[in-house]
Scaffold this active site. Structure first.
Site, PDB file in Angstrom:
ATOM      1  N   TYR A  52       0.823  -1.210   0.000  1.00  0.00           N
ATOM      2  CA  TYR A  52       0.000   0.000   0.000  1.00  0.00           C
ATOM      3  C   TYR A  52       0.856   1.258   0.000  1.00  0.00           C
ATOM      4  O   TYR A  52       1.805   1.401   0.766  1.00  0.00           O
ATOM      5  CB  TYR A  52      -0.916   0.029   1.230  1.00  0.00           C
ATOM      6  CG  TYR A  52      -1.682   1.334   1.355  1.00  0.00           C
ATOM      7  CD1 TYR A  52      -2.750   1.606   0.503  1.00  0.00           C
ATOM      8  CD2 TYR A  52      -1.311   2.307   2.284  1.00  0.00           C
ATOM      9  CE1 TYR A  52      -3.436   2.803   0.589  1.00  0.00           C
ATOM     10  CE2 TYR A  52      -1.989   3.511   2.383  1.00  0.00           C
ATOM     11  CZ  TYR A  52      -3.048   3.758   1.524  1.00  0.00           C
ATOM     12  OH  TYR A  52      -3.717   4.950   1.592  1.00  0.00           O
ATOM     13  N   HIS A  82      -4.395  16.189  -3.255  1.00  0.00           N
ATOM     14  CA  HIS A  82      -4.781  16.297  -1.858  1.00  0.00           C
ATOM     15  C   HIS A  82      -4.590  17.710  -1.293  1.00  0.00           C
ATOM     16  O   HIS A  82      -4.982  17.976  -0.161  1.00  0.00           O
ATOM     17  CB  HIS A  82      -3.984  15.295  -1.011  1.00  0.00           C
ATOM     18  CG  HIS A  82      -4.457  13.875  -1.152  1.00  0.00           C
ATOM     19  ND1 HIS A  82      -4.749  13.293  -2.360  1.00  0.00           N
ATOM     20  CD2 HIS A  82      -4.686  12.913  -0.214  1.00  0.00           C
ATOM     21  CE1 HIS A  82      -5.132  12.038  -2.182  1.00  0.00           C
ATOM     22  NE2 HIS A  82      -5.106  11.778  -0.887  1.00  0.00           N
ATOM     23  N   ASN A 194       0.895  11.767   5.401  1.00  0.00           N
ATOM     24  CA  ASN A 194       0.136  10.849   6.253  1.00  0.00           C
ATOM     25  C   ASN A 194       0.626  10.981   7.690  1.00  0.00           C
ATOM     26  O   ASN A 194       1.523  10.277   8.128  1.00  0.00           O
ATOM     27  CB  ASN A 194       0.323   9.418   5.749  1.00  0.00           C
ATOM     28  CG  ASN A 194      -0.917   8.582   5.984  1.00  0.00           C
ATOM     29  OD1 ASN A 194      -1.685   8.854   6.884  1.00  0.00           O
ATOM     30  ND2 ASN A 194      -1.087   7.564   5.157  1.00  0.00           N
ATOM     31  N   TYR A 277     -17.677  33.837  44.347  1.00  0.00           N
ATOM     32  CA  TYR A 277     -16.849  32.709  43.908  1.00  0.00           C
ATOM     33  C   TYR A 277     -15.702  33.134  42.986  1.00  0.00           C
ATOM     34  O   TYR A 277     -14.634  32.524  42.996  1.00  0.00           O
ATOM     35  CB  TYR A 277     -17.711  31.674  43.178  1.00  0.00           C
ATOM     36  CG  TYR A 277     -18.680  30.920  44.052  1.00  0.00           C
ATOM     37  CD1 TYR A 277     -18.773  31.135  45.423  1.00  0.00           C
ATOM     38  CD2 TYR A 277     -19.518  29.966  43.487  1.00  0.00           C
ATOM     39  CE1 TYR A 277     -19.673  30.448  46.208  1.00  0.00           C
ATOM     40  CE2 TYR A 277     -20.422  29.260  44.265  1.00  0.00           C
ATOM     41  CZ  TYR A 277     -20.496  29.505  45.620  1.00  0.00           C
ATOM     42  OH  TYR A 277     -21.378  28.808  46.399  1.00  0.00           O
ATOM     43  N   ARG A 280     -13.150  34.128  45.631  1.00  0.00           N
ATOM     44  CA  ARG A 280     -12.862  33.112  46.643  1.00  0.00           C
ATOM     45  C   ARG A 280     -12.338  31.819  46.024  1.00  0.00           C
ATOM     46  O   ARG A 280     -11.529  31.109  46.624  1.00  0.00           O
ATOM     47  CB  ARG A 280     -14.134  32.831  47.432  1.00  0.00           C
ATOM     48  CG  ARG A 280     -13.884  32.101  48.731  1.00  0.00           C
ATOM     49  CD  ARG A 280     -15.128  31.521  49.379  1.00  0.00           C
ATOM     50  NE  ARG A 280     -16.380  32.199  49.105  1.00  0.00           N
ATOM     51  CZ  ARG A 280     -17.552  31.648  49.344  1.00  0.00           C
ATOM     52  NH1 ARG A 280     -17.633  30.414  49.821  1.00  0.00           N
ATOM     53  NH2 ARG A 280     -18.679  32.308  49.077  1.00  0.00           N
ATOM     54  N   PHE A 326      -2.013   7.276  11.994  1.00  0.00           N
ATOM     55  CA  PHE A 326      -2.362   8.610  11.500  1.00  0.00           C
ATOM     56  C   PHE A 326      -3.635   9.160  12.148  1.00  0.00           C
ATOM     57  O   PHE A 326      -3.982  10.320  11.962  1.00  0.00           O
ATOM     58  CB  PHE A 326      -2.588   8.560   9.985  1.00  0.00           C
ATOM     59  CG  PHE A 326      -3.503   7.441   9.564  1.00  0.00           C
ATOM     60  CD1 PHE A 326      -4.862   7.463   9.846  1.00  0.00           C
ATOM     61  CD2 PHE A 326      -2.994   6.332   8.908  1.00  0.00           C
ATOM     62  CE1 PHE A 326      -5.698   6.436   9.493  1.00  0.00           C
ATOM     63  CE2 PHE A 326      -3.832   5.286   8.537  1.00  0.00           C
ATOM     64  CZ  PHE A 326      -5.186   5.334   8.834  1.00  0.00           C
ATOM     65  N   GLU A 411     -12.652   5.112   5.072  1.00  0.00           N
ATOM     66  CA  GLU A 411     -12.183   5.861   6.246  1.00  0.00           C
ATOM     67  C   GLU A 411     -13.428   6.338   6.994  1.00  0.00           C
ATOM     68  O   GLU A 411     -13.872   7.472   6.853  1.00  0.00           O
ATOM     69  CB  GLU A 411     -11.276   7.000   5.791  1.00  0.00           C
ATOM     70  CG  GLU A 411     -10.050   6.448   5.061  1.00  0.00           C
ATOM     71  CD  GLU A 411      -9.285   7.472   4.244  1.00  0.00           C
ATOM     72  OE1 GLU A 411      -9.608   8.672   4.339  1.00  0.00           O
ATOM     73  OE2 GLU A 411      -8.363   7.069   3.509  1.00  0.00           O
TER      74      GLU A 411
END
Length: 505
Positions: A52, A82, A194, A277, A280, A326, A411
């Protein structure tokens, strides 16, 4: 010089590299690992074995076998296709951090790139030739594919870079410096994109900014505490030891130390029995946010030194395995945690601003105005702080609980970690402004009380702050004051002041 080896980079070193201009050297042992990893990839290509990302397509195309003559072309197509980043650019500091982190990850020797790729990344960082990277478009799994593709484009001479204060085409910088554009070989495009370096780089910058801000909140909160004649008994050490959180005890001790010579602080029963608050509970709230920093730092420093490529070249090339390193879930959750921690620091700060300006909650002039009625004073500064705090509450919604399947459902679960990191940055920027507003109001209130009655620490902080924002003698455009003080809070000048000048004794 900071030597990178892929294993022990720290947040302190990242700060030195990004903000202080420290230079990078490469560990020779790690470079040998890079070489052996590359030899393994070349052996796979020569053998014709299907692996791959080396001789297959990507994502849903992982079952498509690529012909040997096209394995190099595949990598260039990968980063071009990409490079789908959109929106505003990441800050230059974040993009530089991405270069450093990608370089450090490759030095682990699991990615199969040539030494020239590593050397080019090192050169980009050292020469401040920083890729221009759009901040939107990553799902935070399969790595930060879109942002890192824009980084990878720079290695092949494409895209744009920040250089000497301008954004220019990469090619023009390479031409001027006589740098050759690199041609990507098998697996190198995938190895560059990646990973989780976009969300982690944003996380590094977030952590540095948040740590500074949270430290400042103690000092500025102490100034407000004095201005409102707070009851110091609430910081008695036994109270905080009874609960047991170290960070809570640390904050309480710091407030006690900062205010120990103040003539403005009170004891219970002198003016009132209890404070609100927001005064404090400073140790409890500030301390809880400090607790988150330890968790976030741990996760960032692991990820900064992690192998997040896929597939990984393991055991000196004997094993090549596809996995899921990844996936950005660890950083996604850490960034969501950081969002909450910083949003709460702004939240309690704005409540202290309200107590400083609201005449129903104090005995100071309404809205700290020099002439109440004719002049509005700090009235709308509180509005602005409230607006930022409300915006932060929206941004603090966790990004990591969302997932949208991608790549034809291959994915099918993603982290959205980069969205979380970006939103954390926006929250931090908003919080800095809220805390700046608190300091402006705190200085004005101390001035009205009588600065000579304040602690030495508050007096010195007041003196430094007045060099940035003058006293409110008449209404003016306070937006400029807020921006000026916020800018000062983001510099090392404040850090130097509180660490070197303001510590009593």
């Amino acid at each position: 010089m900071i030597q990178l080896n892929g294993s022990n980079l720290t947040l302190i070193e990242m700060k030195q590299l990004i903000y202080d201009g420290e230079q990078i050297t490469i560990d020779p042992v790690s470079m040998n690992k890079v070489k052996r990893s590359r030899e393994a990839v070349e052996g796979i290509v020569a053998s014709g074995k299907t692996v791959y990302g080396i001789n297959t397509g990507f994502g849903k195309f992982s079952d498509v076998r690529i012909q040997d003559k096209d394995v190099d072309t595949l990598q260039l197509h990968l980063i071009r296709s990409h490079a789908c980043g959109i929106g505003e650019y990441f800050p230059e500091s974040v993009s530089k951090a991405m270069v450093v982190l990608r370089l450090n990850a490759l030095l682990k020797g699991y990615s199969g790139v040539r030494p020239c790729i590593v050397e080019r990344l090192c050169h980009l960082a050292n020469e401040n030739i920083i890729p221009v990277i759009p901040s939107q478009g990553s799902l935070g799994a399969s790595g930060d594919l879109a942002p890192l593709s824009h980084l990878a484009l720079v290695l092949v001479g494409e895209g744009k870079v920040h250089y000497k204060g301008s954004i220019v085409p990469t090619k023009s910088v390479y031409d001027d410096l006589s740098f050759p554009a690199l041609s990507l070989k098998a697996k190198e495009g995938l190895a560059l994109i990646n990973g989780t370096q976009a969300m982690t780089a944003m996380g590094v910058i977030n952590y540095i900014e948040a740590e500074r801000l949270i430290n400042q909140c103690d000092w500025i909160g102490a100034m407000t505490f004095e201005a409102l004649e707070g009851i110091v008994d609430a910081f008695h050490p036994a109270i905080h030891e009874a609960r047991g959180y170290p960070e809570q005890m640390e904050v309480a001790e710091r407030i006690r130390t900062l205010t120990n010579d103040s003539k403005l602080v009170t004891h219970q029963g002198e003016k009132r029995v209890q404070d609100a608050y927001s005064l404090r509970c400073i140790p409890q709230v500030h301390g809880a946010s400090r607790q988150s920093l330890a968790y976030i730092k741990e996760k960032l420093e692991i990820e900064m030194n992690a192998a997040t490529d896929n597939p990984l070249i393991l055991e000196d090339g004997q094993t090549v395995v596809s996995g899921g390193n990844f996936h950005g879930q660890p950083i996604a959750i850490a960034m969501d945690f950081l969002k909450i921690a910083v949003a709460e620091m702004a939240n309690i700060s704005e409540r202290r601003v309200e107590r400083l300006v609201n005449p129903q909650l104090n005995d100071l002039p309404a809205f700290l105005s020099p002439d109440p009625g004719l002049q509005s004073g700090a009235m709308i500064m509180q509005y602005a702080a409230a607006s930022l705090v409300s915006e932060n509450k929206t941004l603090a919604h966790p990004a990591s609980v969302d997932s949208i399947p991608s790549s034809a459902n291959q994915e099918d679960h993603v982290s959205m970690g980069t969205i979380g990191a970006r939103h954390a940055y926006q929250i931090i920027m908003n919080a800095q402004k809220v805390v700046g507003i608190e300091m402006i109001c705190g200085m004005q209130a101390l001035e009205i009380r009588g600065i000579s009655l304040a602690s030495i620490s508050a007096q010195k902080l007041y003196e430094e702050g007045r060099l940035v924002v003058p006293s409110i003698k008449e209404d003016r455009v306070f937006s400029e004051d807020i921006e000026s003080l916020t800018k000062w809070l983001k510099t090392d000048q404040f850090d130097w002041t509180i660490n070197r000048q303001l510590i009593p004794g």
